[in-house]
Design an enzyme around this catalytic site. Structure first.
Site, PDB file in Angstrom:
ATOM      1  N   CYS A 171       0.869  -1.177   0.000  1.00 38.70           N
ATOM      2  CA  CYS A 171       0.000   0.000   0.000  1.00 38.70           C
ATOM      3  C   CYS A 171       0.904   1.225   0.000  1.00 38.70           C
ATOM      4  O   CYS A 171       2.072   1.135   0.404  1.00 38.70           O
ATOM      5  CB  CYS A 171      -0.911  -0.005   1.230  1.00 38.70           C
ATOM      6  SG  CYS A 171      -2.226   1.249   1.147  1.00 38.70           S
ATOM      7  N   CYS A 175       0.041   4.205   1.606  1.00 40.70           N
ATOM      8  CA  CYS A 175      -0.350   5.213   2.600  1.00 40.70           C
ATOM      9  C   CYS A 175       0.790   5.601   3.537  1.00 40.70           C
ATOM     10  O   CYS A 175       0.867   6.750   3.976  1.00 40.70           O
ATOM     11  CB  CYS A 175      -1.566   4.758   3.394  1.00 40.70           C
ATOM     12  SG  CYS A 175      -1.315   3.286   4.390  1.00 40.70           S
ATOM     13  N   CYS A 214      -3.943   6.105   0.109  1.00 44.25           N
ATOM     14  CA  CYS A 214      -3.424   4.807  -0.323  1.00 44.25           C
ATOM     15  C   CYS A 214      -3.083   4.757  -1.805  1.00 44.25           C
ATOM     16  O   CYS A 214      -2.718   3.681  -2.314  1.00 44.25           O
ATOM     17  CB  CYS A 214      -4.443   3.716   0.005  1.00 44.25           C
ATOM     18  SG  CYS A 214      -4.796   3.586   1.768  1.00 44.25           S
ATOM     19  N   LYS A 251     -11.951  -4.954   3.166  1.00 39.29           N
ATOM     20  CA  LYS A 251     -11.335  -4.010   4.104  1.00 39.29           C
ATOM     21  C   LYS A 251     -12.277  -2.827   4.256  1.00 39.29           C
ATOM     22  O   LYS A 251     -12.550  -2.093   3.302  1.00 39.29           O
ATOM     23  CB  LYS A 251      -9.975  -3.547   3.592  1.00 39.29           C
ATOM     24  CG  LYS A 251      -9.278  -2.579   4.557  1.00 39.29           C
ATOM     25  CD  LYS A 251      -7.907  -2.186   4.036  1.00 39.29           C
ATOM     26  CE  LYS A 251      -7.214  -1.209   4.963  1.00 39.29           C
ATOM     27  NZ  LYS A 251      -5.885  -0.818   4.459  1.00 39.29           N
ATOM     28  N   ARG A 302      -2.599   4.396  12.735  1.00 39.00           N
ATOM     29  CA  ARG A 302      -2.128   5.630  12.088  1.00 39.00           C
ATOM     30  C   ARG A 302      -0.904   6.177  12.816  1.00 39.00           C
ATOM     31  O   ARG A 302       0.017   6.707  12.189  1.00 39.00           O
ATOM     32  CB  ARG A 302      -3.236   6.685  12.092  1.00 39.00           C
ATOM     33  CG  ARG A 302      -4.526   6.234  11.445  1.00 39.00           C
ATOM     34  CD  ARG A 302      -4.434   6.165   9.925  1.00 39.00           C
ATOM     35  NE  ARG A 302      -5.655   5.579   9.395  1.00 39.00           N
ATOM     36  CZ  ARG A 302      -5.706   4.472   8.658  1.00 39.00           C
ATOM     37  NH1 ARG A 302      -4.598   3.836   8.358  1.00 39.00           N
ATOM     38  NH2 ARG A 302      -6.849   4.013   8.213  1.00 39.00           N
ATOM     39  N   ARG A 339     -10.895   7.704   3.896  1.00 34.21           N
ATOM     40  CA  ARG A 339     -10.724   6.601   2.948  1.00 34.21           C
ATOM     41  C   ARG A 339     -12.055   5.947   2.563  1.00 34.21           C
ATOM     42  O   ARG A 339     -12.069   4.853   2.012  1.00 34.21           O
ATOM     43  CB  ARG A 339      -9.767   5.570   3.540  1.00 34.21           C
ATOM     44  CG  ARG A 339      -8.356   6.112   3.734  1.00 34.21           C
ATOM     45  CD  ARG A 339      -7.409   5.020   4.270  1.00 34.21           C
ATOM     46  NE  ARG A 339      -6.035   5.474   4.272  1.00 34.21           N
ATOM     47  CZ  ARG A 339      -5.433   6.084   5.295  1.00 34.21           C
ATOM     48  NH1 ARG A 339      -6.122   6.336   6.405  1.00 34.21           N
ATOM     49  NH2 ARG A 339      -4.183   6.464   5.223  1.00 34.21           N
ATOM     50  N   GLU A 372     -16.682  -8.195  -3.686  1.00 40.48           N
ATOM     51  CA  GLU A 372     -15.272  -7.780  -3.730  1.00 40.48           C
ATOM     52  C   GLU A 372     -14.346  -9.001  -3.713  1.00 40.48           C
ATOM     53  O   GLU A 372     -13.360  -9.064  -4.450  1.00 40.48           O
ATOM     54  CB  GLU A 372     -14.956  -6.889  -2.527  1.00 40.48           C
ATOM     55  CG  GLU A 372     -15.427  -5.464  -2.650  1.00 40.48           C
ATOM     56  CD  GLU A 372     -14.429  -4.583  -3.396  1.00 40.48           C
ATOM     57  OE1 GLU A 372     -13.475  -5.120  -4.001  1.00 40.48           O
ATOM     58  OE2 GLU A 372     -14.622  -3.353  -3.384  1.00 40.48           O
ATOM     59  N   LYS A 389     -10.889  -7.312   7.190  1.00 44.29           N
ATOM     60  CA  LYS A 389     -10.294  -6.339   8.106  1.00 44.29           C
ATOM     61  C   LYS A 389     -11.296  -5.220   8.346  1.00 44.29           C
ATOM     62  O   LYS A 389     -11.803  -4.660   7.376  1.00 44.29           O
ATOM     63  CB  LYS A 389      -9.002  -5.779   7.503  1.00 44.29           C
ATOM     64  CG  LYS A 389      -8.296  -4.755   8.388  1.00 44.29           C
ATOM     65  CD  LYS A 389      -7.037  -4.220   7.722  1.00 44.29           C
ATOM     66  CE  LYS A 389      -6.330  -3.220   8.634  1.00 44.29           C
ATOM     67  NZ  LYS A 389      -5.137  -2.642   8.002  1.00 44.29           N
ATOM     68  N   SER A 448      -5.598  -2.632  15.185  1.00 48.44           N
ATOM     69  CA  SER A 448      -4.969  -1.869  16.263  1.00 48.44           C
ATOM     70  C   SER A 448      -5.965  -1.395  17.322  1.00 48.44           C
ATOM     71  O   SER A 448      -5.691  -1.446  18.518  1.00 48.44           O
ATOM     72  CB  SER A 448      -4.229  -0.666  15.677  1.00 48.44           C
ATOM     73  OG  SER A 448      -5.117   0.189  14.959  1.00 48.44           O
ATOM     74  N   TYR A 476      -1.609  -8.285  16.835  1.00 52.47           N
ATOM     75  CA  TYR A 476      -0.545  -7.750  17.676  1.00 52.47           C
ATOM     76  C   TYR A 476      -0.421  -8.549  18.973  1.00 52.47           C
ATOM     77  O   TYR A 476       0.572  -8.421  19.683  1.00 52.47           O
ATOM     78  CB  TYR A 476      -0.819  -6.271  17.984  1.00 52.47           C
ATOM     79  CG  TYR A 476      -1.032  -5.452  16.732  1.00 52.47           C
ATOM     80  CD1 TYR A 476       0.047  -5.009  15.982  1.00 52.47           C
ATOM     81  CD2 TYR A 476      -2.324  -5.178  16.269  1.00 52.47           C
ATOM     82  CE1 TYR A 476      -0.147  -4.282  14.817  1.00 52.47           C
ATOM     83  CE2 TYR A 476      -2.527  -4.456  15.098  1.00 52.47           C
ATOM     84  CZ  TYR A 476      -1.426  -4.011  14.371  1.00 52.47           C
ATOM     85  OH  TYR A 476      -1.625  -3.320  13.203  1.00 52.47           O
TER      86      TYR A 476
END
Length: 322
Positions: free
Chosen positions: A120, A122, A130, A195, A205, A217, A233, A248, A274, A313
């Site tokens: 990507c 971004c 992006c 997404k 971010r 976005r 999609e 996501k 996140s 994470y």
């Protein structure tokens, strides 16, 4: 009331029985561990909104990759943060870019670890979007060759899998064509197929230093209210040559994970993002819940919904418990 013949509680009576009949199981091999790689030396900078997550210079990323492998986590996904950003995100597809160098160093140090390159622009653009801009509009078709270049340079650097996360139309086909043209026909594509334009990305971010200078976005990421669109999609990505599909975020989109599982037979990943991570960390640190217990419950729910793989994470903490 008749005497109960069926007593489901019989199978919950002990830990051994519960384990024997458990339907959904977690393993460290289910996890993909995200790493944020930055320019410089000896950098291990905490991300304030994501306790336990760091911006890492390459040598520290190598150490973190070694730790992941030692704990049984077989894959990492890399996000690169360059010193220089410009309108076209040129460091994203530079052969000596930060993510390309990190791939080379990690593969040299831990050859058996699967290294996935997030594809990507971004993190690399000075405007934070992006793709490249036409005025204040993200230009879909002008972005495709740049994404394809990034995928190629990452694969040539040694990435085992490339994972386009940009949500441009046609990017899977463009990347597949570009990889095939340079004889990288065996490089799989993990498509961020569904997404969503989510508020749960906030802490990312900060970690990826990809805050937008204007707008949002929503013109290219999906509307949170849609699930049929996710199926469409994903079907397009599969038709264009995707080898993996992804949802996501994960936790607020378990129904979407289930819908894709029921409609497609490709390996399915889900990104435990996140904001989902940060909420659990904050609640745990405040004593509002049992962090480890809820972490494992969340990860189990993502697998139970139908995900084969979980980008998280929590990967190292969960692997230690398992």
């Amino acid at each position: 009331m008749a005497h109960p013949v069926h007593r489901p509680r019989r199978l919950r009576r002990s830990a051994a029985l519960r384990d024997m009949v458990r339907e959904t199981r977690l393993s460290p091999t289910d996890f993909i561990y995200p790493l944020f790689v930055v320019e410089g030396r000896d950098i291990r900078r905490p991300v304030s909104s994501m306790p336990g997550v760091f911006n890492l210079s390459v040598e520290h990323a190598v150490q973190e990759a070694k730790l992941a492998k030692s704990l049984g986590v077989p894959s990492v996904i890399l996000f690169g943060i360059p010193d220089h950003k410009d309108a076209e995100g040129t460091q994203a597809y530079a052969r000596d870019g930060i993510v390309q160098r990190a791939i080379q160093e990690i593969k040299a140090a831990v050859p058996d670890l699967q290294v996935i390159a997030d594809v990507c622009l971004c993190e690399y653009t000075d405007h934070g979007h992006c793709g490249v801009l036409d005025g204040q509009h993200v230009a879909n078709d002008a972005t495709l060759p740049l994404l394809a270049q990034m995928a190629v340079t990452c694969a040539q650097a040694g990435a085992d899998i490339v994972a386009p996360s940009d949500m441009m139309d046609g990017r899977i086909g463009a990347i597949r064509k570009a990889l095939d043209e340079v004889k990288l026909t065996d490089t799989p594509i993990m498509a961020y197929s569904a997404k969503y334009a989510s508020g749960f990305y906030g802490p990312f971010r900060e970690a990826a230093q990809s805050t937008m200078k204007f707008g949002d976005r929503r013109g290219y990421q999906m509307d949170p209210g849609n699930v049929r669109e996710a199926i469409r999609e994903t079907a397009l990505d599969v038709e264009e040559g995707a080898d993996f599909i992804m949802v996501k975020p994960a936790l607020s989109y378990l129904d979407v994970i289930r819908a894709l599982r029921e409609n497609f037979d490709l390996p399915l990943a889900a990104y435990n993002v996140s904001g989902e991570y940060a909420m659990l960390k904050a609640a745990g640190q405040n004593g509002w819940l049992d962090y480890e217990r809820v972490m494992m419950e969340v990860l189990t729910s993502i697998k139970r919904a139908g995900a084969d793989l979980v980008i998280t994470y929590h990967a190292l903490e969960a692997a230690k418990l398992l």
